[in-house]
Design a protein around this motif. Structure first.
Motif, mmCIF file in Angstrom:
data_model
loop_
_atom_site.group_PDB
_atom_site.id
_atom_site.type_symbol
_atom_site.label_atom_id
_atom_site.label_comp_id
_atom_site.label_asym_id
_atom_site.label_seq_id
_atom_site.Cartn_x
_atom_site.Cartn_y
_atom_site.Cartn_z
ATOM 1 N N GLY A 172 12.464 112.772 -56.375
ATOM 2 C CA GLY A 172 13.085 111.648 -57.037
ATOM 3 C C GLY A 172 13.168 111.817 -58.536
ATOM 4 N N THR A 173 13.462 110.730 -59.224
ATOM 5 C CA THR A 173 13.673 110.734 -60.666
ATOM 6 C C THR A 173 12.388 110.348 -61.394
ATOM 7 O OG1 THR A 173 15.940 109.987 -60.247
ATOM 8 C CG2 THR A 173 15.122 109.825 -62.517
ATOM 9 N N GLU A 222 12.683 105.736 -58.178
ATOM 10 C CA GLU A 222 13.018 105.168 -56.880
ATOM 11 C C GLU A 222 11.908 104.248 -56.362
ATOM 12 O OE1 GLU A 222 15.486 108.692 -57.587
ATOM 13 O OE2 GLU A 222 13.350 108.263 -57.788
ATOM 14 N N GLN A 223 10.665 104.557 -56.724
ATOM 15 C CA GLN A 223 9.553 103.692 -56.333
ATOM 16 C C GLN A 223 9.550 102.396 -57.136
ATOM 17 O OE1 GLN A 223 6.722 106.877 -57.135
ATOM 18 N NE2 GLN A 223 6.052 106.810 -54.989
ATOM 19 N N VAL A 224 9.996 102.473 -58.386
ATOM 20 C CA VAL A 224 10.124 101.259 -59.198
ATOM 21 C C VAL A 224 11.138 100.316 -58.556
ATOM 22 C CG1 VAL A 224 10.793 100.334 -61.454
ATOM 23 C CG2 VAL A 224 9.493 102.471 -61.324
ATOM 24 N N THR A 235 19.496 101.316 -64.121
ATOM 25 C CA THR A 235 20.949 101.127 -64.172
ATOM 26 C C THR A 235 21.672 102.469 -64.253
ATOM 27 O OG1 THR A 235 20.698 98.969 -65.244
ATOM 28 C CG2 THR A 235 22.839 100.062 -65.456
ATOM 29 N N GLU A 236 21.156 103.359 -65.116
ATOM 30 C CA GLU A 236 21.777 104.671 -65.269
ATOM 31 C C GLU A 236 21.716 105.481 -63.980
ATOM 32 O OE1 GLU A 236 19.686 106.318 -68.564
ATOM 33 O OE2 GLU A 236 20.853 105.226 -70.083
ATOM 34 N N ALA A 237 20.687 105.228 -63.161
ATOM 35 C CA ALA A 237 20.533 105.945 -61.894
ATOM 36 C C ALA A 237 21.209 105.229 -60.733
ATOM 37 C CB ALA A 237 19.050 106.152 -61.588
ATOM 38 N N GLY A 238 21.897 104.118 -61.017
ATOM 39 C CA GLY A 238 22.549 103.353 -59.956
ATOM 40 C C GLY A 238 21.577 102.544 -59.115
ATOM 41 N N GLY A 279 17.070 92.609 -57.966
ATOM 42 C CA GLY A 279 18.357 92.724 -58.651
ATOM 43 C C GLY A 279 18.226 92.692 -60.151
ATOM 44 N N PRO A 280 19.333 92.727 -60.892
ATOM 45 C CA PRO A 280 19.303 92.739 -62.346
ATOM 46 C C PRO A 280 18.578 91.533 -62.909
ATOM 47 C CG PRO A 280 21.518 93.221 -61.523
ATOM 48 C CD PRO A 280 20.703 92.752 -60.345
#
Length: 269
Positions: free
Chosen positions: A206-207, A229-231, A258-261, A267-268
């Motif tokens: 992951g990132t 991805e865990q976040v 957001t940058e990683a989609g 949600g936001p």
């Protein structure tokens, strides 16, 4: 010149383009590019200004809460010194990032090895480059004082040595400690050094987390969260509730998601 993480993020976003400091003399030159956690920050101007001439617009451009807050900050230390306005702009990613991600070919490795040998020969305390690389490989994300103790070195001199390796793209600084880059690993592999890291389990896919500061990083890793991805599996409320995670860390996480989609689970924000 020290710049707080939140201010660095605002400089990169274009929301801050000046800073004010009380200096006895100019300490930066126009055109200087400072390497920071968000990339390169360039100095575009350095001008003395009367403290009484500062305005609310100056405060906004510097990211201060108000003109009063800007003046209070300037008067906290050395109020007798003149005030300088420093123009700043984001100048792109740190070139060392691309360097450490690029696996060198044989000719490049030979040049890197020759440079490391020169550092070892110039050291009054004896060879240190490979030992330091191997230690960082064995103990990534470990506090610099703990690594320095393992090498029987004082922390400032150990950090200075690591910076020399970082300039060559061989290591990367984390919010806590360091890790070996692909370039550094290639050098150790080329020389046939035993690498304990090779015996470790593969890193979590992951990132990686963005730079959010040591307290927030510790808070997340203590809960087993080491990748973006865990976040995304957590709500923003859950993240904010972790001791050590402040507004700056949440903003950096939100931007990285957001940058990683991705988004927080709810949600936001």
């Amino acid at each position: 010149m020290q710049i707080r993480p939140a201010e660095l993020a605002a400089i990169r976003a274009g929301d801050i383009d000046v800073a004010f400091r009380r200096w006895d003399r100019p300490r930066l030159k126009i055109g200087t590019r400072m390497r920071t956690a968000v990339g390169l920050v360039e100095v575009t101007s350095v001008d003395p200004v009367p403290a009484e001439s500062l305005t609310a617009a100056d405060a906004r451009r510097a990211g201060a809460a108000s003109l009063a807050a800007l003046r209070q900050g300037l008067d906290r230390l050395h109020p007798e010194r003149p005030v300088y306005r420093i123009g700043l702009r984001y100048a792109g990613a740190d070139p060392r990032q691309a360097l450490r991600e690029a696996v060198p070919d044989t000719a490049e490795i030979d040049a890197i090895v020759a440079g490391l040998d020169r550092l070892d020969r110039a050291s009054p305390t004896g060879p240190w480059t490979r030992t330091t690389l191997l230690l960082i490989d064995e103990l990534p994300a470990t506090r610099a004082p703990d690594l320095a103790q393992r090498m029987s070195r004082d922390t400032p001199s150990f950090k200075l040595n690591v910076r020399k390796l970082k300039e060559r793209g061989l290591t990367e600084s984390l919010d806590i400690g360091y890790r070996l880059s692909a370039r550094g690993a290639a050098v150790l592999d080329h020389e046939g050094h035993p690498r304990p890291a090779q015996a470790r389990s593969a890193p979590e896919p992951g990132t990686p987390l963005p730079h959010i500061g040591a307290p927030a990083t510790r808070a997340l890793t203590a809960h087993g969260v080491v990748r973006l991805e865990q976040v995304a599996a957590l709500s923003e409320t859950e993240v904010k509730a972790l001791h050590g995670v402040g507004p700056y860390a949440v903003d950096r996480l939100r931007t990285a998601l957001t940058e990683a989609g991705l988004t927080f689970r709810d949600g936001p924000g």
